[in-house]
Motif scaffolding. Sequence first.
Motif, PDB file in Angstrom:
ATOM      1  N   ALA A 265       0.918  -1.407   0.188  1.00  0.00           N
ATOM      2  CA  ALA A 265       0.359   0.462  -0.104  1.00  0.00           C
ATOM      3  C   ALA A 265       0.900   1.212   0.082  1.00  0.00           C
ATOM      4  O   ALA A 265       0.309   2.099  -0.180  1.00  0.00           O
ATOM      5  N   GLY A 266       2.278   1.265   0.184  1.00  0.00           N
ATOM      6  CA  GLY A 266       3.574   2.547  -0.045  1.00  0.00           C
ATOM      7  C   GLY A 266       2.915   2.827   1.441  1.00  0.00           C
ATOM      8  O   GLY A 266       3.444   4.088   1.486  1.00  0.00           O
ATOM      9  N   LEU A 267       2.661   1.884   2.428  1.00  0.00           N
ATOM     10  CA  LEU A 267       2.628   3.200   4.399  1.00  0.00           C
ATOM     11  C   LEU A 267       4.657   2.463   4.277  1.00  0.00           C
ATOM     12  O   LEU A 267       4.885   1.500   5.859  1.00  0.00           O
ATOM     13  N   VAL A 268       4.813   3.527   4.193  1.00  0.00           N
ATOM     14  CA  VAL A 268       6.540   3.321   4.624  1.00  0.00           C
ATOM     15  C   VAL A 268       6.446   5.211   4.532  1.00  0.00           C
ATOM     16  O   VAL A 268       6.795   5.420   4.071  1.00  0.00           O
ATOM     17  N   THR A 269       7.234   5.536   5.805  1.00  0.00           N
ATOM     18  CA  THR A 269       6.709   6.899   6.195  1.00  0.00           C
ATOM     19  C   THR A 269       8.271   7.439   5.820  1.00  0.00           C
ATOM     20  O   THR A 269       9.137   6.863   5.791  1.00  0.00           O
ATOM     21  N   PRO A 270       7.876   8.882   4.888  1.00  0.00           N
ATOM     22  CA  PRO A 270       9.407   9.384   3.765  1.00  0.00           C
ATOM     23  C   PRO A 270      10.397   9.893   5.211  1.00  0.00           C
ATOM     24  O   PRO A 270       9.567   9.611   7.028  1.00  0.00           O
TER      25      PRO A 270
END
Length: 380
Positions: A265-270
């Motif tokens: 889902a792209g759920l890695v924090t910047p």
Amino acid sequence: MRYDVAVLGGGPSGSVAAAELARAGLSTILIERNFENVKPCGGAIPLGLIEEFRIPSELVEKKLSRMKARSPKGRVIEMNMPNGYVGMVRREKFDRWLRTEAEKAGATVAEGLVNTITPSADGFLIKTLNDKIAPLKAARIIGADGANSKTADELHFPPNELKVIAMQQRFHYSPAIEKFSNIVEIWFDGEVSPDFYGWIFPKADHLAIGTGTEDHRHNIKALQRRFIEKIGITDKPYLDEAAKIPMKPRKSFTQEKAILVGDAAGLVTPANGEGIFFAMRSGKLGAQAMIEHLKNGAPLANYEKEFRRLYAPIFFGLEVLQAVYYKTDRLRESFVAICADDDVQQITFDSYLYKKMVPAPWPVQMKIFSKNIYHLIKGS
């Protein structure tokens, strides 16, 4: 065979989701492409996650409450975490334990590479490469298969817009490396990473050293070599790892009959690249929404709404921080200088431990705001 839910991907997000679904009495299969997969991951998890998911102490190889931030010019700020610690886990052991927990809960766990996902009126037909797993049907799907998600591609989810390529090497402890064994180091240095950072994470029997950069922009192997040179390590690594990490949530990660969780889902924090916490939390939230959907007819979109309600401010704040401070070495120098402030450290660590935005008293907010303006002007 037919299942209520097929969870595709047996990392932290998928394993947590499968366990949650199975405990609720839903027939669940968890498909992992490779049980021996070793993901290049620093393996740092916050205290809040350890408590929520009752991670056994034997999986937490180190409990570290000290860290150093290093600037391009070599300025080192040492920070202490008085109210908690960063837990260090080894992903191959950690992921294996999570899959075992899913199996104990009643999920079927199988190894195979998903080849095709074909929608049908009553769900999906899933086939694996060379039919390693017999073709199966599932009413619903949870895609937990990482940055290069087959689920997302097959079901036409919006693309991951930003991917970082990360490389990590493992070094056995030696007299020269032993000095790194009890502290986390983060390097904000353009020679190490022009748009991210480098890390030194100690584990029980080895040191994990890695760096990352936006995919296709720089030579990750050259950056890693330079990092090792700057640290001063001449020992040879015993393992090299590399993978893509999505650094921005997809525009949508729910559909009528399928959802994505974790890296898929792209759920890695910047800014800090933290993924394990958000993988496991999204796996749990996604599974809870799936249970409500199948048992009570609630829309799966409730999962995405709840995740964004809880964590969108964190993602936005870290995206701004990375966009502002990671551009040049002068700005990175300023960022490390801000880290010397005691109030900044307290707010950062309090927020990190339980992933909640912790408001500071008004005078502290004004002081931190003023320091940011000063260092931005100085670094620009």
